[in-house]
Write an enzyme that holds these catalytic residues in place. Structure first.
Site, PDB file in Angstrom:
ATOM      1  N   GLN A 168      40.123  39.892  35.622  1.00 60.04           N
ATOM      2  CA  GLN A 168      40.577  40.716  36.752  1.00 60.04           C
ATOM      3  C   GLN A 168      39.872  42.061  36.716  1.00 60.04           C
ATOM      4  O   GLN A 168      40.003  42.857  37.634  1.00 60.04           O
ATOM      5  CB  GLN A 168      42.086  40.956  36.645  1.00 60.04           C
ATOM      6  CG  GLN A 168      42.907  39.690  36.685  1.00 60.04           C
ATOM      7  CD  GLN A 168      44.350  39.971  36.272  1.00 60.04           C
ATOM      8  OE1 GLN A 168      45.196  40.295  37.093  1.00 60.04           O
ATOM      9  NE2 GLN A 168      44.635  39.859  34.992  1.00 60.04           N
ATOM     10  N   ASP A 213      35.109  46.153  35.595  1.00 60.22           N
ATOM     11  CA  ASP A 213      34.096  46.776  34.729  1.00 60.22           C
ATOM     12  C   ASP A 213      33.125  45.704  34.218  1.00 60.22           C
ATOM     13  O   ASP A 213      33.409  44.514  34.290  1.00 60.22           O
ATOM     14  CB  ASP A 213      34.785  47.523  33.571  1.00 60.22           C
ATOM     15  CG  ASP A 213      35.470  46.582  32.576  1.00 60.22           C
ATOM     16  OD1 ASP A 213      34.811  45.661  32.069  1.00 60.22           O
ATOM     17  OD2 ASP A 213      36.688  46.765  32.313  1.00 60.22           O
ATOM     18  N   HIS A 268      38.169  39.712  40.793  1.00 59.34           N
ATOM     19  CA  HIS A 268      38.454  40.889  41.630  1.00 59.34           C
ATOM     20  C   HIS A 268      37.193  41.703  41.924  1.00 59.34           C
ATOM     21  O   HIS A 268      37.286  42.868  42.301  1.00 59.34           O
ATOM     22  CB  HIS A 268      39.508  41.783  40.957  1.00 59.34           C
ATOM     23  CG  HIS A 268      40.872  41.164  40.956  1.00 59.34           C
ATOM     24  ND1 HIS A 268      41.914  41.620  40.180  1.00 59.34           N
ATOM     25  CD2 HIS A 268      41.379  40.117  41.649  1.00 59.34           C
ATOM     26  CE1 HIS A 268      42.992  40.872  40.394  1.00 59.34           C
ATOM     27  NE2 HIS A 268      42.694  39.952  41.269  1.00 59.34           N
ATOM     28  N   CYS A 277      28.078  44.641  51.675  1.00 60.04           N
ATOM     29  CA  CYS A 277      27.773  45.111  53.035  1.00 60.04           C
ATOM     30  C   CYS A 277      28.688  44.394  54.016  1.00 60.04           C
ATOM     31  O   CYS A 277      28.692  43.158  54.086  1.00 60.04           O
ATOM     32  CB  CYS A 277      26.310  44.841  53.374  1.00 60.04           C
ATOM     33  SG  CYS A 277      25.937  45.268  55.086  1.00 60.04           S
ATOM     34  N   CYS A 298      22.777  49.688  53.869  1.00 57.83           N
ATOM     35  CA  CYS A 298      22.637  48.439  53.112  1.00 57.83           C
ATOM     36  C   CYS A 298      21.166  48.234  52.766  1.00 57.83           C
ATOM     37  O   CYS A 298      20.312  48.267  53.660  1.00 57.83           O
ATOM     38  CB  CYS A 298      23.152  47.273  53.958  1.00 57.83           C
ATOM     39  SG  CYS A 298      22.794  45.668  53.204  1.00 57.83           S
ATOM     40  N   GLY A 338      45.638  41.022  27.667  1.00 52.64           N
ATOM     41  CA  GLY A 338      45.607  42.393  28.199  1.00 52.64           C
ATOM     42  C   GLY A 338      45.939  42.496  29.670  1.00 52.64           C
ATOM     43  O   GLY A 338      45.369  43.324  30.376  1.00 52.64           O
ATOM     44  N   SER A 389      49.278  42.601  32.603  1.00 57.70           N
ATOM     45  CA  SER A 389      50.725  42.787  32.723  1.00 57.70           C
ATOM     46  C   SER A 389      51.403  41.626  33.443  1.00 57.70           C
ATOM     47  O   SER A 389      52.623  41.542  33.473  1.00 57.70           O
ATOM     48  CB  SER A 389      51.016  44.087  33.483  1.00 57.70           C
ATOM     49  OG  SER A 389      50.429  44.029  34.764  1.00 57.70           O
TER      50      SER A 389
HETATM   51  P1  NAD Z   1      47.771  46.370  34.125  1.00 55.84           P
HETATM   52  O1  NAD Z   1      47.449  47.811  34.000  1.00 55.84           O
HETATM   53  O2  NAD Z   1      48.783  45.953  35.110  1.00 55.84           O
HETATM   54  O3  NAD Z   1      48.260  45.812  32.703  1.00 55.84           O
HETATM   55  C1  NAD Z   1      47.571  46.070  31.532  1.00 55.84           C
HETATM   56  C2  NAD Z   1      48.257  45.345  30.389  1.00 55.84           C
HETATM   57  O4  NAD Z   1      47.479  45.564  29.222  1.00 55.84           O
HETATM   58  C3  NAD Z   1      49.676  45.847  30.069  1.00 55.84           C
HETATM   59  O5  NAD Z   1      50.552  44.739  29.946  1.00 55.84           O
HETATM   60  C4  NAD Z   1      49.539  46.570  28.730  1.00 55.84           C
HETATM   61  O6  NAD Z   1      50.654  46.395  27.885  1.00 55.84           O
HETATM   62  C5  NAD Z   1      48.318  45.870  28.148  1.00 55.84           C
HETATM   63  N1  NAD Z   1      47.556  46.725  27.229  1.00 55.84           N
HETATM   64  C6  NAD Z   1      47.360  48.066  27.282  1.00 55.84           C
HETATM   65  N2  NAD Z   1      46.583  48.465  26.258  1.00 55.84           N
HETATM   66  C7  NAD Z   1      46.291  47.352  25.549  1.00 55.84           C
HETATM   67  C8  NAD Z   1      45.539  47.103  24.367  1.00 55.84           C
HETATM   68  N3  NAD Z   1      44.924  48.092  23.705  1.00 55.84           N
HETATM   69  N4  NAD Z   1      45.465  45.840  23.894  1.00 55.84           N
HETATM   70  C9  NAD Z   1      46.079  44.821  24.539  1.00 55.84           C
HETATM   71  N5  NAD Z   1      46.806  44.982  25.664  1.00 55.84           N
HETATM   72  C10 NAD Z   1      46.904  46.232  26.162  1.00 55.84           C
HETATM   73  O7  NAD Z   1      46.387  45.616  34.367  1.00 55.84           O
HETATM   74  P2  NAD Z   1      46.109  44.145  34.886  1.00 55.84           P
HETATM   75  O8  NAD Z   1      47.165  43.210  34.476  1.00 55.84           O
HETATM   76  O9  NAD Z   1      44.692  43.834  34.572  1.00 55.84           O
HETATM   77  O10 NAD Z   1      46.278  44.370  36.443  1.00 55.84           O
HETATM   78  C11 NAD Z   1      45.508  43.756  37.220  1.00 55.84           C
HETATM   79  C12 NAD Z   1      44.656  44.750  38.042  1.00 55.84           C
HETATM   80  O11 NAD Z   1      44.119  45.855  37.292  1.00 55.84           O
HETATM   81  C13 NAD Z   1      43.473  44.052  38.504  1.00 55.84           C
HETATM   82  O12 NAD Z   1      43.488  44.097  39.902  1.00 55.84           O
HETATM   83  C14 NAD Z   1      42.237  44.785  37.960  1.00 55.84           C
HETATM   84  O13 NAD Z   1      41.201  44.716  38.899  1.00 55.84           O
HETATM   85  C15 NAD Z   1      42.760  46.121  37.742  1.00 55.84           C
HETATM   86  N6  NAD Z   1      42.123  47.041  36.764  1.00 55.84           N
HETATM   87  C16 NAD Z   1      40.887  46.840  36.209  1.00 55.84           C
HETATM   88  C17 NAD Z   1      40.371  47.759  35.280  1.00 55.84           C
HETATM   89  C18 NAD Z   1      39.022  47.510  34.652  1.00 55.84           C
HETATM   90  O14 NAD Z   1      38.156  46.930  35.287  1.00 55.84           O
HETATM   91  N7  NAD Z   1      38.839  47.935  33.383  1.00 55.84           N
HETATM   92  C19 NAD Z   1      41.104  48.905  34.941  1.00 55.84           C
HETATM   93  C20 NAD Z   1      42.371  49.084  35.557  1.00 55.84           C
HETATM   94  C21 NAD Z   1      42.873  48.147  36.450  1.00 55.84           C
END
Ligand code: NAD
Length: 240
Positions: A93, A96, A111, A119, A139, A179, A181
């Site tokens: 998801q 990055d 995602h 574009c 574009c 990782g 939620s």
């Molecule tokens: P979320 O923020 O809802 O949940 C993150 C989960 O990771 C939590 O349950 C938390 O307890 C857990 N967590 C936090 N630190 C941790 C660690 N060190 N080790 C293991 N687990 C850890 O994020 P999600 O569930 O990915 O939500 C989905 C949305 O978040 C997606 O749409 C995604 O595109 C987006 N997102 C992406 C990025 C990225 O690309 N790095 C950053 C933020 C959000």
């Protein structure tokens, strides 16, 4: 291949996997949604209302992503894909580029990707690295000005490559959720799809997620500790 080898592993990853690389998660206490309203910056309606605000929000995310490195958990998943005797597909998801930077090849960015622009005129996707997109950006393929947006899936839009993902979920025998939620759909339901097809299901997360009850096995702790340990366990079992 030992009898302890899974034939196909599907791994779902979320923002928690990249947290220890220095990228904020969304829903944690100091997460991105504590500072921004997702309706303003991550929906098609928010973009229509205020394109500059949305582009700036993702420009900032793009700059942050360009400056970070994969951590031990990304590395372990790439090693699993390279060394495991069965198939390994990672569905992330995360927008990055840290899975591919660590070496993962069988990877679906459901995602989208922060380092790409989409574009809205010609539908082309373009790698832009760490560059900003502005309201007047043209574009590179069709030349139309003011048509570029980040190639990310907003709330209310359809995630990418869902047919492929569901095919993999219904044919896998191990499903790992790392990782995440478990609050964003359709990804939050993947555990049910995999379980219904008879797969063993494992949650690896800092703490019990919203979907915790749906998993057969759960290991809680920081990704850089629990993911390499779990990967070692899988590789050892496969070697018999
Ligand atoms: P979320 O923020 O809802 O949940 C993150 C989960 O990771 C939590 O349950 C938390 O307890 C857990 N967590 C936090 N630190 C941790 C660690 N060190 N080790 C293991 N687990 C850890 O994020 P999600 O569930 O990915 O939500 C989905 C949305 O978040 C997606 O749409 C995604 O595109 C987006 N997102 C992406 C990025 C990225 O690309 N790095 C950053 C933020 C959000």
């Amino acid at each position: 291949m030992s009898k302890n080898t899974y034939k196909k592993i599907v791994i779902l990853t979320g923002a928690g996997l990249s947290a220890e690389s220095g990228l904020h998660t969304f829903r944690d206490k100091d997460g991105i949604w504590a500072k921004y309203d997702y309706r303003e910056v991550a929906t098609p309606e928010g973009y229509q209302r205020n394109p500059s605000l949305v582009l700036d929000f993702y420009n900032e995310r793009r700059r942050q992503s360009a400056g970070v490195k994969p951590n031990a958990a990304h590395g372990a998943l790439a090693r699993l894909e390279a060394e495991y005797p069965g198939l390994v597909l990672t569905v992330t998801q995360n927008i990055d580029p840290l899975h591919e930077a660590a070496g993962s090849k069988q990877l679906i960015h459901m995602h989208g990707e922060i380092a790409k622009a989409l574009c809205s005129a010609c539908g082309g996707r373009h790698a832009i690295g760490g560059e900003d997109i502005t309201v007047s950006s043209a574009c590179p393929a069709c030349g139309m000005p003011s048509t570029l947006r980040p190639d990310v899936v907003w709330f209310g839009e359809m995630p990418y490559r869902m047919d492929e993902i569901y095919r993999a979920l219904t044919t896998c025998d191990l499903f790992l959720s790392i990782g995440t939620s478990g609050t964003v759909y359709p990804a939050a339901n993947f555990v049910l799809e995999a379980a219904a097809s008879g797969a063993h299901t494992v949650e690896l997360n800092l703490e019990p997620s919203e979907r915790y009850g749906g998993f057969r096995e759960a290991i809680h702790g920081p990704a850089t500790e629990i993911v390499p340990a779990y990967v070692d366990r899988l590789l050892r079992a496969a070697r018999g």
